[in-house]
Design a protein around this motif. Structure first.
Motif, short mmCIF file in Angstrom:
data_model
loop_
_atom_site.label_atom_id
_atom_site.label_comp_id
_atom_site.label_asym_id
_atom_site.label_seq_id
_atom_site.Cartn_x
_atom_site.Cartn_y
_atom_site.Cartn_z
N TYR A 36 30.73 45.61 40.98
CA TYR A 36 31.82 44.71 40.46
C TYR A 36 31.85 43.31 41.24
O TYR A 36 31.49 43.24 42.41
CB TYR A 36 33.15 45.63 40.87
N GLN A 38 34.73 40.25 42.26
CA GLN A 38 36.16 40.20 42.27
C GLN A 38 36.48 38.61 42.64
O GLN A 38 35.99 38.47 43.94
CB GLN A 38 36.95 41.03 43.15
N GLY A 43 41.52 41.05 39.34
CA GLY A 43 40.84 42.43 39.80
C GLY A 43 39.47 42.45 39.69
O GLY A 43 38.91 41.71 39.21
N PRO A 44 38.70 43.45 40.15
CA PRO A 44 37.13 43.59 40.10
C PRO A 44 36.93 43.59 38.82
O PRO A 44 37.67 44.67 37.62
CB PRO A 44 37.02 44.84 40.61
N LEU A 46 33.52 44.29 36.21
CA LEU A 46 32.15 45.02 36.17
C LEU A 46 31.35 43.92 35.72
O LEU A 46 31.37 42.96 35.05
CB LEU A 46 31.77 45.92 34.95
N THR A 87 34.11 38.08 45.80
CA THR A 87 33.77 39.26 46.62
C THR A 87 32.97 40.18 45.81
O THR A 87 33.32 40.61 44.53
CB THR A 87 35.13 40.15 47.32
N PHE A 89 31.47 43.94 44.97
CA PHE A 89 31.57 45.46 45.38
C PHE A 89 30.50 46.29 44.90
O PHE A 89 30.31 46.10 43.51
CB PHE A 89 32.93 46.23 45.01
N PRO A 93 29.75 56.62 41.44
CA PRO A 93 30.87 57.61 40.95
C PRO A 93 30.56 58.98 41.53
O PRO A 93 29.61 59.43 41.67
CB PRO A 93 30.52 57.57 39.30
N LEU A 103 35.33 56.52 41.21
CA LEU A 103 34.15 55.43 41.90
C LEU A 103 34.78 55.52 43.30
O LEU A 103 35.69 55.31 43.94
CB LEU A 103 34.56 54.20 41.19
N PHE A 105 34.07 52.99 46.35
CA PHE A 105 33.49 51.56 46.48
C PHE A 105 32.72 51.32 48.02
O PHE A 105 33.35 51.77 48.74
CB PHE A 105 34.78 50.60 46.08
N GLY A 107 32.51 48.58 50.98
CA GLY A 107 33.47 47.63 51.59
C GLY A 107 33.59 46.53 51.22
O GLY A 107 34.26 45.71 51.56
N ARG A 110 31.68 39.47 50.94
CA ARG A 110 32.33 38.10 50.49
C ARG A 110 30.85 37.15 50.54
O ARG A 110 30.92 36.67 51.39
CB ARG A 110 33.26 37.71 51.29
N PHE B 42 39.46 46.61 51.16
CA PHE B 42 38.92 48.03 50.90
C PHE B 42 39.45 48.36 49.77
O PHE B 42 40.71 48.70 49.87
CB PHE B 42 38.94 48.73 52.00
N PHE B 90 45.79 48.13 42.09
CA PHE B 90 45.07 47.82 40.84
C PHE B 90 45.36 48.96 40.14
O PHE B 90 45.11 50.26 40.49
CB PHE B 90 43.79 47.51 41.28
N GLY B 104 43.27 45.78 36.03
CA GLY B 104 44.02 44.89 35.86
C GLY B 104 44.09 43.72 37.00
O GLY B 104 42.92 44.05 37.74
N ASP B 105 44.81 42.81 36.88
CA ASP B 105 44.83 41.86 37.96
C ASP B 105 45.51 42.14 39.30
O ASP B 105 45.72 41.14 40.29
CB ASP B 105 45.31 40.42 37.32
#
Lengths: 115, 112
Positions: A36, A38, A43-44, A46, A87, A89, A93, A103, A105, A107, A110, B42, B90, B104-105
């Motif tokens: 992902y 971001q 939001g992240p 895909l 960033t 990620f 899953p 999922l 993730f 850490g 950046r 995180f 999120f 979402g944002d």
């Protein structure tokens, strides 16, 4: 409980260079490894994903390499551009059942691409 | 035509208050999630609902209560807010059997 370890925490690369981010996972009962991206305030999203039956997947300048025996997968950003600064990620899953996917993730890394 | 929308985008409130965050998705997905992203970026899952049924409930204080009135909506209510609740929350959704999650944002929650 799945754990995903991601490195490095941050990365600075010159425009045109290659960014490499690595992830290692613990459990093997997974069939999907996404990355992902971001941007600040968003939001992240895909970016690219791989299934473990292949060792590499490429989409444009982004490539995932997968090493099942080492339980590792990595993201390569070729010809890095300032717009790639974000960033990143990795995730794995962990589905306790067939409904939905939990999922876990890494850490995050950046990435800053300098012009 | 936003796929996953959250409201509000920012939430500033005092310790001890109760607040709600709303989430709606127009992707036709059956599964929705709430994640918490801390100051170090995180990301950790909190809850997941499939067709209005709770399927994942991580170790989250019971001050947090998700509610899914229908499969397109998943709201998060937080009671007795604490300083440690400050984070970005999120919402996400995915097809039932697909792992690709759409986020979402985020809602940035700041506790004074």
């Amino acid at each position: 409980q799945q754990q995903v370890k991601q490195s490095p925490q941050s990365l600075i690369v010159q425009k045109g260079g290659i960014s490499i981010i690595n992830c290692a996972y613990e459990n093997t009962a997974f069939d999907y490894f996404p990355w992902y991206q971001q941007f600040p305030g968003k939001g992240p999203a895909l970016l690219i994903a791989i299934r473990p039956d292949v060792s590499e997947k490429k989409e444009g300048r982004f490539t995932i390499s997968f090493n099942k025996s080492a339980k590792q997968f990595s993201l390569h950003i070729m010809d890095s551009q300032p717009g790639d600064s974000a960033t990143y990620f990795c995730a794995a899953p962990y589905s306790p059942d067939s409904a939905g996917n939990k999922l876990t993730f890494g850490g995050g890394t950046r990435v800053l691409v300098k012009p | 035509d936003t796929a996953v929308s959250q409201t509000p985008k920012y939430l500033v409130t005092q310790m001890g208050n109760d607040k709600s965050i709303k989430c709606e998705q127009n992707l036709g997905h059956d599964t929705m999630y709430w994640y918490k992203q801390d100051s170090k970026k995180f990301l950790k899952i909190m809850f997941s609902y499939n067709n209005k049924e709770l399927i994942i409930n991580e170790t989250v204080p019971n001050r947090f209560s998700p509610k899914s009135p229908d499969k397109a909506h998943l709201n998060l209510h937080i009671n007795s807010l604490e300083l440690g609740d400050s984070a970005v929350y999120f919402c996400a959704s995915s097809p039932t059997t697909g792992a690709a999650q759409h986020f979402g944002d985020g809602t940035r929650l700041s506790i004074l």
